[in-house]
Design a protein around this motif. Structure first.
Motif, PDB file in Angstrom:
ATOM      1  N   SER A 230      75.252 -33.338 -38.145  1.00 56.96           N
ATOM      2  CA  SER A 230      74.296 -32.418 -38.778  1.00 56.96           C
ATOM      3  C   SER A 230      73.288 -31.900 -37.770  1.00 56.96           C
ATOM      4  CB  SER A 230      73.578 -33.120 -39.930  1.00 56.96           C
ATOM      5  OG  SER A 230      74.474 -33.481 -40.956  1.00 56.96           O
ATOM      6  N   CYS A 231      72.883 -32.745 -36.840  1.00 55.46           N
ATOM      7  CA  CYS A 231      71.951 -32.299 -35.792  1.00 55.46           C
ATOM      8  C   CYS A 231      72.585 -31.200 -34.945  1.00 55.46           C
ATOM      9  CB  CYS A 231      71.540 -33.478 -34.924  1.00 55.46           C
ATOM     10  SG  CYS A 231      70.512 -34.707 -35.762  1.00 55.46           S
ATOM     11  N   LEU A 232      73.862 -31.360 -34.599  1.00 57.19           N
ATOM     12  CA  LEU A 232      74.551 -30.318 -33.837  1.00 57.19           C
ATOM     13  C   LEU A 232      74.648 -29.022 -34.639  1.00 57.19           C
ATOM     14  CD1 LEU A 232      77.535 -32.305 -32.235  1.00 57.19           C
ATOM     15  CD2 LEU A 232      75.344 -31.738 -31.207  1.00 57.19           C
ATOM     16  N   ILE A 233      74.954 -29.137 -35.916  1.00 58.24           N
ATOM     17  CA  ILE A 233      75.105 -27.946 -36.752  1.00 58.24           C
ATOM     18  C   ILE A 233      73.765 -27.241 -36.942  1.00 58.24           C
ATOM     19  CG2 ILE A 233      75.642 -27.194 -39.103  1.00 58.24           C
ATOM     20  CD1 ILE A 233      77.787 -29.384 -39.157  1.00 58.24           C
ATOM     21  N   ILE A 234      72.714 -28.001 -37.173  1.00 60.82           N
ATOM     22  CA  ILE A 234      71.382 -27.403 -37.346  1.00 60.82           C
ATOM     23  C   ILE A 234      70.957 -26.678 -36.077  1.00 60.82           C
ATOM     24  CG2 ILE A 234      68.935 -27.941 -37.672  1.00 60.82           C
ATOM     25  CD1 ILE A 234      69.822 -30.178 -39.566  1.00 60.82           C
ATOM     26  N   HIS A 235      71.270 -27.269 -34.921  1.00 63.16           N
ATOM     27  CA  HIS A 235      70.950 -26.614 -33.647  1.00 63.16           C
ATOM     28  C   HIS A 235      71.708 -25.298 -33.520  1.00 63.16           C
ATOM     29  CE1 HIS A 235      69.795 -26.317 -29.418  1.00 63.16           C
ATOM     30  NE2 HIS A 235      71.059 -26.019 -29.144  1.00 63.16           N
ATOM     31  N   MET A 236      72.979 -25.285 -33.921  1.00 61.28           N
ATOM     32  CA  MET A 236      73.763 -24.057 -33.856  1.00 61.28           C
ATOM     33  C   MET A 236      73.249 -23.017 -34.846  1.00 61.28           C
ATOM     34  SD  MET A 236      77.573 -25.706 -33.441  1.00 61.28           S
ATOM     35  CE  MET A 236      78.392 -24.139 -33.234  1.00 61.28           C
ATOM     36  N   VAL A 237      72.824 -23.444 -36.027  1.00 60.15           N
ATOM     37  CA  VAL A 237      72.243 -22.512 -37.005  1.00 60.15           C
ATOM     38  C   VAL A 237      70.950 -21.916 -36.465  1.00 60.15           C
ATOM     39  CG1 VAL A 237      71.205 -22.353 -39.293  1.00 60.15           C
ATOM     40  CG2 VAL A 237      73.323 -23.621 -38.987  1.00 60.15           C
ATOM     41  N   TYR A 238      70.147 -22.741 -35.814  1.00 59.56           N
ATOM     42  CA  TYR A 238      68.901 -22.262 -35.215  1.00 59.56           C
ATOM     43  C   TYR A 238      69.186 -21.195 -34.159  1.00 59.56           C
ATOM     44  CZ  TYR A 238      64.570 -22.378 -32.485  1.00 59.56           C
ATOM     45  OH  TYR A 238      63.434 -22.033 -31.797  1.00 59.56           O
ATOM     46  N   LYS A 239      70.194 -21.447 -33.315  1.00 56.66           N
ATOM     47  CA  LYS A 239      70.573 -20.455 -32.313  1.00 56.66           C
ATOM     48  C   LYS A 239      71.099 -19.189 -32.983  1.00 56.66           C
ATOM     49  CE  LYS A 239      69.825 -22.636 -28.388  1.00 56.66           C
ATOM     50  NZ  LYS A 239      68.914 -22.110 -27.346  1.00 56.66           N
TER      51      LYS A 239
ATOM     52  N   GLN B 294      69.592 -15.609 -32.207  1.00 56.90           N
ATOM     53  CA  GLN B 294      70.403 -14.683 -31.426  1.00 56.90           C
ATOM     54  C   GLN B 294      71.212 -13.729 -32.286  1.00 56.90           C
ATOM     55  OE1 GLN B 294      72.769 -17.132 -28.858  1.00 56.90           O
ATOM     56  NE2 GLN B 294      71.003 -18.062 -27.852  1.00 56.90           N
ATOM     57  N   GLY B 295      71.403 -14.040 -33.565  1.00 59.32           N
ATOM     58  CA  GLY B 295      72.170 -13.162 -34.441  1.00 59.32           C
ATOM     59  C   GLY B 295      73.665 -13.329 -34.334  1.00 59.32           C
ATOM     60  N   THR B 296      74.126 -14.277 -33.544  1.00 61.56           N
ATOM     61  CA  THR B 296      75.557 -14.564 -33.429  1.00 61.56           C
ATOM     62  C   THR B 296      75.742 -16.042 -33.221  1.00 61.56           C
ATOM     63  OG1 THR B 296      77.604 -14.022 -32.244  1.00 61.56           O
ATOM     64  CG2 THR B 296      75.604 -14.202 -30.927  1.00 61.56           C
ATOM     65  N   MET B 297      76.912 -16.538 -33.600  1.00 60.75           N
ATOM     66  CA  MET B 297      77.165 -17.965 -33.523  1.00 60.75           C
ATOM     67  C   MET B 297      77.376 -18.395 -32.090  1.00 60.75           C
ATOM     68  SD  MET B 297      80.063 -20.306 -35.359  1.00 60.75           S
ATOM     69  CE  MET B 297      81.272 -19.956 -34.081  1.00 60.75           C
ATOM     70  N   GLU B 298      76.694 -19.483 -31.716  1.00 63.16           N
ATOM     71  CA  GLU B 298      76.906 -20.078 -30.406  1.00 63.16           C
ATOM     72  C   GLU B 298      78.248 -20.775 -30.402  1.00 63.16           C
ATOM     73  OE1 GLU B 298      74.561 -23.528 -29.393  1.00 63.16           O
ATOM     74  OE2 GLU B 298      73.949 -22.597 -27.517  1.00 63.16           O
ATOM     75  N   LYS B 299      78.845 -20.890 -29.237  1.00 64.99           N
ATOM     76  CA  LYS B 299      80.126 -21.586 -29.151  1.00 64.99           C
ATOM     77  C   LYS B 299      79.970 -23.030 -29.589  1.00 64.99           C
ATOM     78  CE  LYS B 299      79.645 -23.185 -24.401  1.00 64.99           C
ATOM     79  NZ  LYS B 299      79.662 -24.597 -24.758  1.00 64.99           N
ATOM     80  N   ASP B 300      81.086 -23.616 -29.956  1.00 56.33           N
ATOM     81  CA  ASP B 300      81.087 -25.003 -30.429  1.00 56.33           C
ATOM     82  C   ASP B 300      80.548 -25.906 -29.342  1.00 56.33           C
ATOM     83  OD1 ASP B 300      81.501 -27.383 -31.624  1.00 56.33           O
ATOM     84  OD2 ASP B 300      83.638 -27.132 -31.996  1.00 56.33           O
ATOM     85  N   MET B 301      79.436 -26.579 -29.638  1.00 59.94           N
ATOM     86  CA  MET B 301      78.801 -27.431 -28.639  1.00 59.94           C
ATOM     87  C   MET B 301      79.661 -28.638 -28.288  1.00 59.94           C
ATOM     88  SD  MET B 301      74.930 -27.399 -30.141  1.00 59.94           S
ATOM     89  CE  MET B 301      74.384 -28.600 -28.951  1.00 59.94           C
ATOM     90  N   ARG B 302      80.649 -28.948 -29.154  1.00 64.30           N
ATOM     91  CA  ARG B 302      81.512 -30.078 -28.876  1.00 64.30           C
ATOM     92  C   ARG B 302      82.630 -29.701 -27.931  1.00 64.30           C
ATOM     93  NH1 ARG B 302      84.243 -31.794 -33.641  1.00 64.30           N
ATOM     94  NH2 ARG B 302      84.495 -29.586 -33.964  1.00 64.30           N
ATOM     95  N   SER B 303      82.874 -28.401 -27.731  1.00 68.15           N
ATOM     96  CA  SER B 303      83.991 -27.975 -26.920  1.00 68.15           C
ATOM     97  C   SER B 303      83.685 -28.133 -25.435  1.00 68.15           C
ATOM     98  CB  SER B 303      84.330 -26.504 -27.210  1.00 68.15           C
ATOM     99  OG  SER B 303      84.681 -26.352 -28.563  1.00 68.15           O
ATOM    100  N   ASP B 304      84.734 -28.395 -24.698  1.00 69.08           N
ATOM    101  CA  ASP B 304      84.615 -28.511 -23.255  1.00 69.08           C
ATOM    102  C   ASP B 304      84.731 -27.129 -22.659  1.00 69.08           C
ATOM    103  OD1 ASP B 304      84.438 -29.500 -20.740  1.00 69.08           O
ATOM    104  OD2 ASP B 304      86.506 -30.225 -20.621  1.00 69.08           O
ATOM    105  N   THR B 305      83.702 -26.658 -21.968  1.00 73.11           N
ATOM    106  CA  THR B 305      83.683 -25.314 -21.434  1.00 73.11           C
ATOM    107  C   THR B 305      84.627 -25.199 -20.252  1.00 73.11           C
ATOM    108  OG1 THR B 305      81.793 -25.906 -20.053  1.00 73.11           O
ATOM    109  CG2 THR B 305      81.331 -24.855 -22.165  1.00 73.11           C
ATOM    110  N   GLU B 306      85.352 -24.094 -20.244  1.00 80.34           N
ATOM    111  CA  GLU B 306      86.294 -23.861 -19.154  1.00 80.34           C
ATOM    112  C   GLU B 306      85.546 -23.338 -17.942  1.00 80.34           C
ATOM    113  OE1 GLU B 306      90.155 -21.012 -18.250  1.00 80.34           O
ATOM    114  OE2 GLU B 306      89.656 -21.599 -20.290  1.00 80.34           O
ATOM    115  N   GLU B 307      85.937 -23.809 -16.770  1.00 77.80           N
ATOM    116  CA  GLU B 307      85.343 -23.330 -15.525  1.00 77.80           C
ATOM    117  C   GLU B 307      86.035 -22.033 -15.166  1.00 77.80           C
ATOM    118  OE1 GLU B 307      84.515 -26.847 -12.703  1.00 77.80           O
ATOM    119  OE2 GLU B 307      86.111 -27.517 -14.025  1.00 77.80           O
TER     120      GLU B 307
END
Length: 398
Positions: free
Chosen positions: A320-329, A333-346
């Motif tokens: 829920s903390c991760l989801i609330i942070h994404m909702v806040y972003k 910003q007006g758009t959904m942030e990428k999934d914070m759980r995902s591993d970002t590609e270099e």
């Protein structure tokens, strides 16, 4: 010794309320109670689900991803290098500066090329977009089937509407066939997730996922053996409710349908927060902790099942903390942030930075060569060689 352990494990004091023994749970032709041996059926059922999943992803999900325009990013491959490959196979994390220098000396390569090799090699191990899409399609299909199966099974059950009915006649509550198959469906699915865990998309909450699967399997198994069937069905249907919106959110994100993805994400966030932080604590935690005490006194099974339920709630708070942070972003910003759980590609941006640095370095080198050869300076002053030549001529004249 094994028999002593078996007898100790199945003491009725552990599993049943005070005053109830296993003799009171004897089956008859018309009355059937949950039997621990029934749980063994979940293993072959889980393997069947794994086979169905593989067939589903190949025959349906992958062709669907192509038709919907999901394209895998072309990733440059790392050149074969036995020394770097051996090091990478033992330590896949980002290498330290000293290790890069040693590897560069061993391979007789510039440090920047070694860094680029590790970037590309790590990207080769990262899951493709089509794999993520296929996995999300499979889970979405299962959660939809499971959720509506749970509603169909529980719709006419009294404990869905009156939570105190979970404990009426406990533990002598006969097992209905529909509840048995619903339990087998859920338990088999979570076993299948454990079997495919090494091959699924790994996210940053990988350890939390392991804890979640273990707690869920233990909770379902224990609730079945101790005949907590009624409270267990409530737990499962509550969890499936929000998952039905999570997976399509991922699917539309992979399709790059941003508006649809953002709308589903907000719906999922609302359903998740309401179901996991409000409905679950009241319907399940409060029910098992307080309402059950109206029927029987505390015993080991009472404490154990509440501990497992609280572990699930702690995981709910974490997510829920991760989801609330994404909702806040999203609100900012007006758009959904990428999934914070995902591993970002270099991505190749790192390589582009390297190229820019090289160009800047080459530019500085050329500029220094130009100035050292005595060409005109940027401030318009004369070359140093001409000034020196003129000074020498003045000295000779004097």
């Amino acid at each position: 010794m094994a028999r002593s352990l078996y007898e100790w494990l199945w003491q009725h004091e552990f599993w049943l309320p005070p005053g109830i023994t296993w003799e009171d749970m004897q089956e008859s032709e018309d009355t059937h109670y949950p039997q621990p041996r029934d749980l063994l059926l979940s293993i072959p059922f889980a393997l069947i689900l794994v086979v169905i999943r593989c067939a589903f992803e190949r025959a349906i999900a992958l062709p669907l991803s192509t038709k919907l325009g999901v394209r895998d990013k072309q990733r440059p491959k790392a050149q074969p290098n036995p020394v770097l490959e051996t090091f990478y196979s033992t330590r896949r994390k980002n290498t330290k500066e000293g290790e890069l220098l040693n590897l560069a000396k061993q391979c007789d390569l510039p440090v920047r090329k070694v860094e680029k090799w590790f970037r590309r090699r790590r990207n080769m191990d990262r899951p493709s977009l089509s794999k993520k899409f296929s996995e999300a399609c499979w889970r979405f299909t299962f959660y939809i089937i499971s959720f509506f199966t749970g509603l169909a099974v529980l719709y006419d059950k009294p404990w869905l509407w009156d939570h105190r009915e979970c404990w009426t006649g406990y533990p002598q509550q006969p097992l209905q066939p529909s509840l048995f198959w619903y339990y087998m469906l859920e338990l088999s699915f979570y076993w299948s997730l454990v079997f495919t865990l090494p091959f699924d998309v790994k996210r940053k909450d990988f350890k939390e996922q392991i804890v979640h699967h273990a707690a869920t399997i233990f909770l379902i198994s224990f609730s079945y053996c101790a005949n907590y069937i009624r409270i267990g069905t409530l737990v499962m249907v509550i969890h499936d409710a929000s998952d039905c919106f999570l997976e399509p959110t991922k699917i539309f994100n992979y399709m790059k349908w941003k508006k649809t993805c953002d709308s589903l994400f907000m719906i999922f966030s609302a359903v998740f927060l309401i179901s996991r932080l409000i409905i679950y604590p009241y319907t399940v935690l409060y029910n098992t902790y307080y309402y059950s005490m109206e029927i029987f006194q505390p015993f080991f099974g009472y404490y154990f099942v509440n501990v497992l339920l609280i572990i699930l709630q702690l995981l709910h708070v974490f997510w829920s903390c991760l989801i609330i942070h994404m909702v806040y972003k999203f609100i900012l910003q007006g758009t959904m942030e990428k999934d914070m759980r995902s591993d970002t590609e270099e991505s190749d941006k790192d390589e582009e930075r390297d190229k820019i640095r090289e160009k800047e370095k080459n530019g500085i080198t050329c500029f220094s060569n130009v100035t050292s050869n005595g060409y005109i300076q940027r401030n318009g002053s004369e070359p140093l060689d001409n000034r020196a030549h003129r000074a020498n001529s003045h000295a000779k004249e004097r």
